[in-house]
Design a protein around this motif. Structure first.
Motif, PDB file in Angstrom:
ATOM      1  N   ARG A   1       0.840  -1.215   0.000  1.00 45.27           N
ATOM      2  CA  ARG A   1       0.000   0.000   0.000  1.00 45.27           C
ATOM      3  C   ARG A   1       0.864   1.250   0.000  1.00 45.27           C
ATOM      4  NH1 ARG A   1      -2.996  -2.982   3.893  1.00 45.27           N
ATOM      5  NH2 ARG A   1      -2.042  -1.746   5.568  1.00 45.27           N
ATOM      6  N   ASP A   2       1.923   1.240   0.823  1.00 47.46           N
ATOM      7  CA  ASP A   2       2.803   2.407   0.900  1.00 47.46           C
ATOM      8  C   ASP A   2       3.526   2.641  -0.426  1.00 47.46           C
ATOM      9  OD1 ASP A   2       2.055   2.801   3.487  1.00 47.46           O
ATOM     10  OD2 ASP A   2       3.874   2.003   4.391  1.00 47.46           O
ATOM     11  N   ALA A   3       3.948   1.550  -1.073  1.00 40.71           N
ATOM     12  CA  ALA A   3       4.639   1.683  -2.361  1.00 40.71           C
ATOM     13  C   ALA A   3       3.707   2.264  -3.412  1.00 40.71           C
ATOM     14  CB  ALA A   3       5.162   0.329  -2.811  1.00 40.71           C
ATOM     15  N   ARG A   4       2.446   1.811  -3.397  1.00 36.63           N
ATOM     16  CA  ARG A   4       1.459   2.330  -4.342  1.00 36.63           C
ATOM     17  C   ARG A   4       1.191   3.818  -4.078  1.00 36.63           C
ATOM     18  NH1 ARG A   4      -2.525  -0.643  -2.884  1.00 36.63           N
ATOM     19  NH2 ARG A   4      -1.900  -2.452  -4.128  1.00 36.63           N
ATOM     20  N   LYS A   5       1.091   4.156  -2.804  1.00 38.41           N
ATOM     21  CA  LYS A   5       0.848   5.549  -2.438  1.00 38.41           C
ATOM     22  C   LYS A   5       2.039   6.424  -2.811  1.00 38.41           C
ATOM     23  CE  LYS A   5      -0.568   8.427   1.474  1.00 38.41           C
ATOM     24  NZ  LYS A   5      -0.898   8.447   2.934  1.00 38.41           N
ATOM     25  N   LEU A   6       3.255   5.880  -2.626  1.00 38.71           N
ATOM     26  CA  LEU A   6       4.468   6.625  -2.947  1.00 38.71           C
ATOM     27  C   LEU A   6       4.546   6.918  -4.446  1.00 38.71           C
ATOM     28  CD1 LEU A   6       7.073   7.817  -1.800  1.00 38.71           C
ATOM     29  CD2 LEU A   6       8.178   5.609  -2.198  1.00 38.71           C
ATOM     30  N   ARG A   7       4.208   5.929  -5.267  1.00 40.86           N
ATOM     31  CA  ARG A   7       4.203   6.147  -6.717  1.00 40.86           C
ATOM     32  C   ARG A   7       3.204   7.228  -7.107  1.00 40.86           C
ATOM     33  NH1 ARG A   7       4.509   0.441  -6.774  1.00 40.86           N
ATOM     34  NH2 ARG A   7       2.274   0.274  -7.173  1.00 40.86           N
ATOM     35  N   LYS A   8       2.055   7.211  -6.458  1.00 47.64           N
ATOM     36  CA  LYS A   8       1.021   8.204  -6.755  1.00 47.64           C
ATOM     37  C   LYS A   8       1.493   9.609  -6.376  1.00 47.64           C
ATOM     38  CE  LYS A   8      -3.788   9.419  -5.773  1.00 47.64           C
ATOM     39  NZ  LYS A   8      -5.020   9.050  -5.000  1.00 47.64           N
ATOM     40  N   LEU A   9       2.113   9.726  -5.194  1.00 44.57           N
ATOM     41  CA  LEU A   9       2.606  11.030  -4.737  1.00 44.57           C
ATOM     42  C   LEU A   9       3.698  11.559  -5.655  1.00 44.57           C
ATOM     43  CD1 LEU A   9       2.795  10.406  -0.875  1.00 44.57           C
ATOM     44  CD2 LEU A   9       1.136  11.833  -2.075  1.00 44.57           C
TER      45      LEU A   9
ATOM     46  N   ASP B   1       0.767  30.933  -8.306  1.00 40.37           N
ATOM     47  CA  ASP B   1      -0.340  30.107  -8.790  1.00 40.37           C
ATOM     48  C   ASP B   1      -0.815  29.057  -7.778  1.00 40.37           C
ATOM     49  OD1 ASP B   1       1.499  27.976  -8.899  1.00 40.37           O
ATOM     50  OD2 ASP B   1       1.881  28.226 -11.040  1.00 40.37           O
ATOM     51  N   GLY B   2      -0.229  29.099  -6.557  1.00 44.50           N
ATOM     52  CA  GLY B   2      -0.707  28.226  -5.485  1.00 44.50           C
ATOM     53  C   GLY B   2      -0.089  26.846  -5.446  1.00 44.50           C
ATOM     54  N   ARG B   3       0.898  26.574  -6.286  1.00 45.50           N
ATOM     55  CA  ARG B   3       1.502  25.239  -6.307  1.00 45.50           C
ATOM     56  C   ARG B   3       2.529  25.023  -5.204  1.00 45.50           C
ATOM     57  NH1 ARG B   3       4.087  24.281 -11.948  1.00 45.50           N
ATOM     58  NH2 ARG B   3       4.116  26.555 -12.029  1.00 45.50           N
ATOM     59  N   ALA B   4       3.127  26.092  -4.732  1.00 47.70           N
ATOM     60  CA  ALA B   4       4.258  25.977  -3.801  1.00 47.70           C
ATOM     61  C   ALA B   4       3.917  25.159  -2.558  1.00 47.70           C
ATOM     62  CB  ALA B   4       4.748  27.367  -3.405  1.00 47.70           C
ATOM     63  N   ASN B   5       2.800  25.459  -1.910  1.00 45.47           N
ATOM     64  CA  ASN B   5       2.412  24.731  -0.701  1.00 45.47           C
ATOM     65  C   ASN B   5       2.135  23.268  -0.992  1.00 45.47           C
ATOM     66  OD1 ASN B   5       2.648  26.980   0.942  1.00 45.47           O
ATOM     67  ND2 ASN B   5       0.505  27.563   0.733  1.00 45.47           N
ATOM     68  N   LYS B   6       1.491  23.006  -2.127  1.00 48.53           N
ATOM     69  CA  LYS B   6       1.184  21.626  -2.505  1.00 48.53           C
ATOM     70  C   LYS B   6       2.465  20.845  -2.767  1.00 48.53           C
ATOM     71  CE  LYS B   6      -1.421  18.173  -3.644  1.00 48.53           C
ATOM     72  NZ  LYS B   6      -2.163  17.427  -2.599  1.00 48.53           N
ATOM     73  N   ILE B   7       3.423  21.482  -3.437  1.00 48.17           N
ATOM     74  CA  ILE B   7       4.710  20.839  -3.716  1.00 48.17           C
ATOM     75  C   ILE B   7       5.430  20.503  -2.412  1.00 48.17           C
ATOM     76  CG2 ILE B   7       7.021  21.223  -4.660  1.00 48.17           C
ATOM     77  CD1 ILE B   7       5.663  22.834  -6.913  1.00 48.17           C
ATOM     78  N   LEU B   8       5.428  21.449  -1.491  1.00 50.50           N
ATOM     79  CA  LEU B   8       6.081  21.245  -0.198  1.00 50.50           C
ATOM     80  C   LEU B   8       5.413  20.102   0.571  1.00 50.50           C
ATOM     81  CD1 LEU B   8       8.288  22.389   1.660  1.00 50.50           C
ATOM     82  CD2 LEU B   8       6.560  23.881   2.668  1.00 50.50           C
ATOM     83  N   GLU B   9       4.092  20.075   0.529  1.00 54.08           N
ATOM     84  CA  GLU B   9       3.340  19.027   1.215  1.00 54.08           C
ATOM     85  C   GLU B   9       3.633  17.643   0.613  1.00 54.08           C
ATOM     86  OE1 GLU B   9      -1.349  17.729   1.874  1.00 54.08           O
ATOM     87  OE2 GLU B   9      -0.846  19.750   1.166  1.00 54.08           O
ATOM     88  N   LEU B  10       3.696  17.577  -0.704  1.00 58.95           N
ATOM     89  CA  LEU B  10       3.981  16.313  -1.365  1.00 58.95           C
ATOM     90  C   LEU B  10       5.390  15.817  -1.028  1.00 58.95           C
ATOM     91  CD1 LEU B  10       2.412  16.911  -4.894  1.00 58.95           C
ATOM     92  CD2 LEU B  10       1.673  15.223  -3.203  1.00 58.95           C
ATOM     93  N   LYS B  11       6.364  16.726  -1.039  1.00 56.73           N
ATOM     94  CA  LYS B  11       7.728  16.351  -0.712  1.00 56.73           C
ATOM     95  C   LYS B  11       7.830  15.808   0.716  1.00 56.73           C
ATOM     96  CE  LYS B  11      10.262  19.407  -3.865  1.00 56.73           C
ATOM     97  NZ  LYS B  11      11.222  20.529  -3.952  1.00 56.73           N
ATOM     98  N   LYS B  12       7.064  16.397   1.635  1.00 56.02           N
ATOM     99  CA  LYS B  12       7.077  15.952   3.024  1.00 56.02           C
ATOM    100  C   LYS B  12       6.495  14.546   3.126  1.00 56.02           C
ATOM    101  CE  LYS B  12       5.422  17.193   7.629  1.00 56.02           C
ATOM    102  NZ  LYS B  12       4.623  18.167   8.432  1.00 56.02           N
ATOM    103  N   LYS B  13       5.382  14.302   2.439  1.00 56.11           N
ATOM    104  CA  LYS B  13       4.747  12.974   2.477  1.00 56.11           C
ATOM    105  C   LYS B  13       5.655  11.919   1.844  1.00 56.11           C
ATOM    106  CE  LYS B  13      -0.069  14.561   2.436  1.00 56.11           C
ATOM    107  NZ  LYS B  13      -1.344  14.582   1.681  1.00 56.11           N
ATOM    108  N   ILE B  14       6.310  12.288   0.753  1.00 52.91           N
ATOM    109  CA  ILE B  14       7.212  11.359   0.073  1.00 52.91           C
ATOM    110  C   ILE B  14       8.392  10.996   0.987  1.00 52.91           C
ATOM    111  CG2 ILE B  14       8.904  11.174  -1.802  1.00 52.91           C
ATOM    112  CD1 ILE B  14       6.929  12.772  -3.530  1.00 52.91           C
ATOM    113  N   ALA B  15       8.920  12.016   1.689  1.00 56.05           N
ATOM    114  CA  ALA B  15      10.036  11.770   2.599  1.00 56.05           C
ATOM    115  C   ALA B  15       9.627  10.844   3.743  1.00 56.05           C
ATOM    116  CB  ALA B  15      10.541  13.102   3.155  1.00 56.05           C
ATOM    117  N   GLU B  16       8.412  11.024   4.253  1.00 58.05           N
ATOM    118  CA  GLU B  16       7.919  10.190   5.355  1.00 58.05           C
ATOM    119  C   GLU B  16       7.746   8.737   4.905  1.00 58.05           C
ATOM    120  OE1 GLU B  16       4.346  12.134   6.483  1.00 58.05           O
ATOM    121  OE2 GLU B  16       5.338  13.674   7.705  1.00 58.05           O
ATOM    122  N   LEU B  17       7.225   8.538   3.709  1.00 59.81           N
ATOM    123  CA  LEU B  17       7.014   7.181   3.207  1.00 59.81           C
ATOM    124  C   LEU B  17       8.317   6.508   2.801  1.00 59.81           C
ATOM    125  CD1 LEU B  17       3.775   7.506   1.022  1.00 59.81           C
ATOM    126  CD2 LEU B  17       4.062   6.175   3.115  1.00 59.81           C
ATOM    127  N   SER B  18       9.323   7.312   2.497  1.00 57.28           N
ATOM    128  CA  SER B  18      10.604   6.780   2.033  1.00 57.28           C
ATOM    129  C   SER B  18      11.519   6.398   3.176  1.00 57.28           C
ATOM    130  CB  SER B  18      11.310   7.794   1.121  1.00 57.28           C
ATOM    131  OG  SER B  18      10.512   8.092  -0.008  1.00 57.28           O
TER     132      SER B  18
END
Length: 223
Positions: free
Chosen positions: A119-127, A205-222
């Motif tokens: 599940r984590d690997a699938r979620k990581l690929r999606k992120l 354009d509002g992407r900065a916060n989303k990018i930061l959030e995604l990087k944090k989630k990816i780091a946690e799963l990794s």
């Protein structure tokens, strides 16, 4: 039932239950036991059986179209044939439940850990895919030497071993004077400005916060 079933469900259906005497012996030796849940319905079993054939006969057809064709075949299938798939589905579920009940608590815990990793690997690929989409227009960080190397490699005769070409570039770079390196350093400085401009654009354009959030989630799963 929808004519077009999500392809991921069909792919999952391709994995059938197999718990032979060899795998039971592996379990006794405390080796990981892989028990994959069967397809979720008789319809999916039919899809698994017929999807490859339809795909082979229609090589230029996209998967959703193939799924729709097989689904139409299922809808016109006789009650007897549908019943055979229903019986097969019920038997696979019984075998699956029996196999689970034969596992020790330790093996069940191991199986749950494997499921979580999947599940984590699938979620990581999606992120990572989401992050890639959000940063697809980001300029690639390029150093002055990289600009120089790219220019020289494009002008070198081929075929030659890439390692030899790169080694030659490195030697050429070492011999350049500060004045000769200046154009490439200017290109590198412009590259930095382009990256900074891109970062400002993502804030606007509002992407900065989303990018930061995604990087944090990816780091946690990794981790």
């Amino acid at each position: 039932m929808s004519l077009i079933t999500p392809l991921r469900n069909i792919t999952a259906g391709l994995r059938c239950l197999s718990l032979s005497s060899n795998s039971l012996m592996a379990a006794a030796n405390k080796q990981p036991v892989v028990i994959t849940k069967p397809a979720k319905s008789a319809y999916l079993l039919f899809m698994v059986d017929n999807f490859p054939t339809v795909k082979r006969n229609n090589p230029n057809m996209k998967s959703p179209q193939i799924i729709a064709l097989v689904a139409q075949e299922w809808n016109t299938l006789s009650a007897v044939k549908k019943g055979s798939y229903e019986n097969k589905f019920q038997q696979q579920m019984k075998d699956y439940t029996k196999a689970l009940n034969m596992l020790t608590d330790e093996q069940k815990d191991d199986l749950e850990r494997q499921k979580k990793l999947t599940r984590d690997a699938r979620k990581l690929r999606k992120l990572k895919k989401e992050l890639s989409d959000l940063t697809s227009d980001k300029p690639k960080r390029t150093t002055s030497y990289t600009f120089f190397q790219k220019e020289k490699l494009n002008n070198m005769p081929s075929p030659r071993k890439i390692m030899d070409q790169m080694g030659e570039c490195a030697e050429m770079w070492k011999k350049l004077s500060s004045h000769e390196k200046l154009p490439y350093e200017r290109m590198s400085e412009q590259n930095k400005k382009d990256i900074d401009a891109w970062k400002q654009k993502t804030v606007a354009d509002g992407r900065a916060n989303k990018i930061l959030e995604l990087k944090k989630k990816i780091a946690e799963l990794s981790e």
